[in-house]
Design a protein around this motif. Structure first.
Motif, PDB file in Angstrom:
ATOM      1  N   ALA A 282       0.866  -1.187   0.000  1.00 54.30           N
ATOM      2  CA  ALA A 282       0.000   0.000   0.000  1.00 54.30           C
ATOM      3  C   ALA A 282       0.895   1.226   0.000  1.00 54.30           C
ATOM      4  CB  ALA A 282      -0.907  -0.019   1.221  1.00 54.30           C
ATOM      5  N   HIS A 283       0.826   2.003  -1.076  1.00 59.51           N
ATOM      6  CA  HIS A 283       1.830   3.063  -1.251  1.00 59.51           C
ATOM      7  C   HIS A 283       1.261   4.168  -2.133  1.00 59.51           C
ATOM      8  CE1 HIS A 283       5.930   4.297  -0.729  1.00 59.51           C
ATOM      9  NE2 HIS A 283       6.184   4.350  -2.013  1.00 59.51           N
ATOM     10  N   ASP A 284       1.489   5.413  -1.745  1.00 61.17           N
ATOM     11  CA  ASP A 284       1.066   6.552  -2.567  1.00 61.17           C
ATOM     12  C   ASP A 284       2.186   6.880  -3.554  1.00 61.17           C
ATOM     13  OD1 ASP A 284       0.284   8.922  -3.711  1.00 61.17           O
ATOM     14  OD2 ASP A 284      -0.412   9.822  -1.831  1.00 61.17           O
ATOM     15  N   LEU A 285       1.916   6.673  -4.828  1.00 60.66           N
ATOM     16  CA  LEU A 285       2.945   6.866  -5.862  1.00 60.66           C
ATOM     17  C   LEU A 285       2.923   8.268  -6.467  1.00 60.66           C
ATOM     18  CD1 LEU A 285       2.546   3.413  -7.686  1.00 60.66           C
ATOM     19  CD2 LEU A 285       4.458   4.125  -6.238  1.00 60.66           C
ATOM     20  N   SER A 286       2.115   9.165  -5.899  1.00 59.06           N
ATOM     21  CA  SER A 286       2.065  10.526  -6.459  1.00 59.06           C
ATOM     22  C   SER A 286       2.968  11.486  -5.682  1.00 59.06           C
ATOM     23  CB  SER A 286       0.627  11.050  -6.451  1.00 59.06           C
ATOM     24  OG  SER A 286       0.194  11.262  -5.123  1.00 59.06           O
TER      25      SER A 286
ATOM     26  N   VAL B 160       9.077   6.208  -5.500  1.00 60.47           N
ATOM     27  CA  VAL B 160       9.616   5.025  -6.188  1.00 60.47           C
ATOM     28  C   VAL B 160      10.804   4.456  -5.410  1.00 60.47           C
ATOM     29  CG1 VAL B 160      10.803   4.225  -8.278  1.00 60.47           C
ATOM     30  CG2 VAL B 160       8.748   5.620  -8.467  1.00 60.47           C
ATOM     31  N   ALA B 161      11.640   5.336  -4.893  1.00 60.18           N
ATOM     32  CA  ALA B 161      12.777   4.850  -4.079  1.00 60.18           C
ATOM     33  C   ALA B 161      12.259   4.102  -2.857  1.00 60.18           C
ATOM     34  CB  ALA B 161      13.650   6.026  -3.659  1.00 60.18           C
TER      35      ALA B 161
ATOM     36  N   GLY C 158      -2.724   5.714 -12.373  1.00 62.37           N
ATOM     37  CA  GLY C 158      -2.802   7.012 -13.022  1.00 62.37           C
ATOM     38  C   GLY C 158      -4.175   7.612 -12.818  1.00 62.37           C
ATOM     39  N   PHE C 159      -4.273   8.905 -13.020  1.00 61.50           N
ATOM     40  CA  PHE C 159      -5.583   9.553 -13.000  1.00 61.50           C
ATOM     41  C   PHE C 159      -5.545  10.771 -13.896  1.00 61.50           C
ATOM     42  CE2 PHE C 159      -3.392  11.810  -9.580  1.00 61.50           C
ATOM     43  CZ  PHE C 159      -3.837  13.114  -9.679  1.00 61.50           C
ATOM     44  N   GLY C 160      -6.726  11.310 -14.201  1.00 62.71           N
ATOM     45  CA  GLY C 160      -6.832  12.479 -15.058  1.00 62.71           C
ATOM     46  C   GLY C 160      -7.447  13.658 -14.316  1.00 62.71           C
ATOM     47  N   LEU C 161      -7.374  14.821 -14.924  1.00 62.00           N
ATOM     48  CA  LEU C 161      -8.036  16.026 -14.375  1.00 62.00           C
ATOM     49  C   LEU C 161      -8.723  16.723 -15.536  1.00 62.00           C
ATOM     50  CD1 LEU C 161      -5.328  17.421 -11.933  1.00 62.00           C
ATOM     51  CD2 LEU C 161      -7.570  16.492 -11.314  1.00 62.00           C
ATOM     52  N   ALA C 162     -10.061  16.618 -15.576  1.00 64.17           N
ATOM     53  CA  ALA C 162     -10.813  17.196 -16.680  1.00 64.17           C
ATOM     54  C   ALA C 162     -11.201  18.636 -16.371  1.00 64.17           C
ATOM     55  CB  ALA C 162     -12.069  16.367 -16.921  1.00 64.17           C
TER      56      ALA C 162
ATOM     57  N   VAL D 203       1.027  14.704 -12.702  1.00 66.22           N
ATOM     58  CA  VAL D 203       2.246  14.580 -13.517  1.00 66.22           C
ATOM     59  C   VAL D 203       3.259  13.676 -12.801  1.00 66.22           C
ATOM     60  CG1 VAL D 203       4.177  15.840 -14.554  1.00 66.22           C
ATOM     61  CG2 VAL D 203       1.863  16.780 -14.696  1.00 66.22           C
ATOM     62  N   GLN D 204       3.339  13.835 -11.480  1.00 68.45           N
ATOM     63  CA  GLN D 204       4.245  12.973 -10.712  1.00 68.45           C
ATOM     64  C   GLN D 204       3.879  11.495 -10.904  1.00 68.45           C
ATOM     65  OE1 GLN D 204       6.813  14.238  -8.657  1.00 68.45           O
ATOM     66  NE2 GLN D 204       7.505  12.154  -8.258  1.00 68.45           N
ATOM     67  N   LEU D 205       2.587  11.178 -10.776  1.00 67.78           N
ATOM     68  CA  LEU D 205       2.136   9.777 -10.865  1.00 67.78           C
ATOM     69  C   LEU D 205       2.216   9.253 -12.302  1.00 67.78           C
ATOM     70  CD1 LEU D 205       0.833   7.285  -9.504  1.00 67.78           C
ATOM     71  CD2 LEU D 205      -1.402   8.318  -9.967  1.00 67.78           C
ATOM     72  N   ASN D 206       1.605   9.991 -13.226  1.00 68.49           N
ATOM     73  CA  ASN D 206       1.469   9.478 -14.606  1.00 68.49           C
ATOM     74  C   ASN D 206       2.795   9.476 -15.362  1.00 68.49           C
ATOM     75  OD1 ASN D 206      -1.184   9.727 -13.796  1.00 68.49           O
ATOM     76  ND2 ASN D 206      -1.894  10.848 -15.592  1.00 68.49           N
ATOM     77  N   VAL D 207       3.675  10.428 -15.018  1.00 64.25           N
ATOM     78  CA  VAL D 207       4.924  10.574 -15.786  1.00 64.25           C
ATOM     79  C   VAL D 207       6.145  10.164 -14.960  1.00 64.25           C
ATOM     80  CG1 VAL D 207       6.449  12.221 -16.952  1.00 64.25           C
ATOM     81  CG2 VAL D 207       3.969  12.395 -17.255  1.00 64.25           C
ATOM     82  N   THR D 208       6.402  10.911 -13.867  1.00 65.07           N
ATOM     83  CA  THR D 208       7.669  10.718 -13.143  1.00 65.07           C
ATOM     84  C   THR D 208       7.756   9.340 -12.514  1.00 65.07           C
ATOM     85  OG1 THR D 208       7.624  13.080 -12.693  1.00 65.07           O
ATOM     86  CG2 THR D 208       9.234  11.787 -11.477  1.00 65.07           C
TER      87      THR D 208
END
Ligand SMILES: NC(=O)c1ccc[n+]([C@@H]2O[C@H](COP(=O)([O-])OP(=O)(O)OC[C@H]3O[C@@H](n4cnc5c(N)ncnc54)[C@H](OP(=O)(O)O)[C@@H]3O)[C@@H](O)[C@H]2O)c1
Length: 262
Positions: free
Chosen positions: A62-66, A71-72, A93-97, A112-117
């Motif tokens: 259970a980890h918040d990847l945003s 990741v480390a 991932g998630f979006g923001l409409a 951006v942190q979650l979806n990309v980095t």
């Protein structure tokens, strides 16, 4: 019961939607599962169900990847099991409409942190052990929005353009190494995504593929070592259409599809 692979598949975003369905398919193929997302209760329930149905090992992380640095921390939690990871699936991932100027700045950075980095850092972190094994698979979940600018989903669309471009470039770099990278590009899919993203009142939210079908097509493409796949019959022409139609025409058309309807 299928024969166990004695290898781990690390799946992010496994607590629901497409990631959960990918995890189920991996269990059916005999992979042990590292399930990563924030919702520990959902991950525990899935892990227990799949361990008992398929006789596989499971680990719930259970980890918040945003969050920067996540990741480390995740790699510390994975520990020495990294040497037995054969499959990495980056689904979280998630979006923001909505109109960009009205979008919450903090949530934009988290997206951006979650979806990309995170996707890029996790790929970088797992790749050396896949290469050392001489075989491995990486699936990065992009989107059909990756092919063209996406008004009313502008920053989200740009994150997925990164995922597609990054994955396809990497698949060329890794040719002949036994490790492949597959970008999976779903169209609108029936998960919690549109509700989380605030896009549930857009036209595209009415045209949805099932999460199971998207996961199955993605997993099949990954094991066929394809560099990318657009899932769903309606979405298949998108790459070709984008080569034929001027980019800003596409942007205008897609903007209409993503505008909130009421
Ligand atoms: N559904 C669509 O229409 C669609 C279309 C194209 C592409 N996609 C892509 O498909 C992927 C999966 O989305 P989905 O449709 O399955 O949506 P979903 O049902 O909302 O699932 C998203 C997953 O990501 C996890 N996640 C979200 N924030 C996280 C965080 N901060 N840290 C760790 N995990 C996090 C969620 O788990 P927790 O909430 O438990 O953390 C959940 O497991 C995403 O990358 C999305 O961009 C979706």
């Amino acid at each position: 019961m299928v024969e166990r692979k004695n290898a781990w598949a690390l799946v992010t975003g496994a607590s629901g939607g497409i990631g959960k369905d990918i995890a189920i398919l991996m269990a059916q193929r005999g992979y042990d599962l590292m399930l990563v997302a924030r919702s520990e209760d959902k991950l525990n329930a899935l892990a227990a169900e799949l361990a008992s149905a398929h006789g596989i090992r499971t680990r719930v992380i259970a980890h918040d990847l945003s969050v920067p640095g996540s990741v480390a921390q995740l790699m510390n939690l994975v520990g020495t099991d990294i040497a037995q990871v054969e499959v990495l699936v980056n689904t979280a991932g998630f979006g923001l409409a909505g109109r960009f100027a009205e979008t919450d700045s903090r949530r934009l950075s988290e997206m951006v942190q979650l979806n990309v980095t995170t996707l890029m850092e996790l790929t970088r972190a797992v790749l050396p052990s896949l290469q050392a094994r001489g075989t491995g698979y990486i699936m990065n979940v992009a989107s059909a929005v990756a092919f063209q600018p996406c008004p009313h989903f502008a920053a989200y669309g740009a994150t997925k353009a990164f995922v597609l471009s990054f994955s396809q470039a990497l698949s060329v770099e890794l040719a002949g190494t036994g490790v492949s990278v597959t970008a999976v590009c779903p169209g609108s899919t029936a998960t919690d995504f549109h509700q989380v993203s605030g896009s549930d009142r857009s036209f595209v939210a009415k045209l949805m593929d099932s999460s199971e079908a998207v996961a199955r097509e993605g997993v099949n493409a990954m094991f066929a070592r394809r560099s990318s796949v657009v899932t769903g019959i309606m979405n298949k022409p998108l790459p070709l259409v984008n080569r034929l139609v001027p980019r800003m025409w596409m942007a205008n058309a897609v903007g209409l599809l993503f505008r909130q309807t009421r």
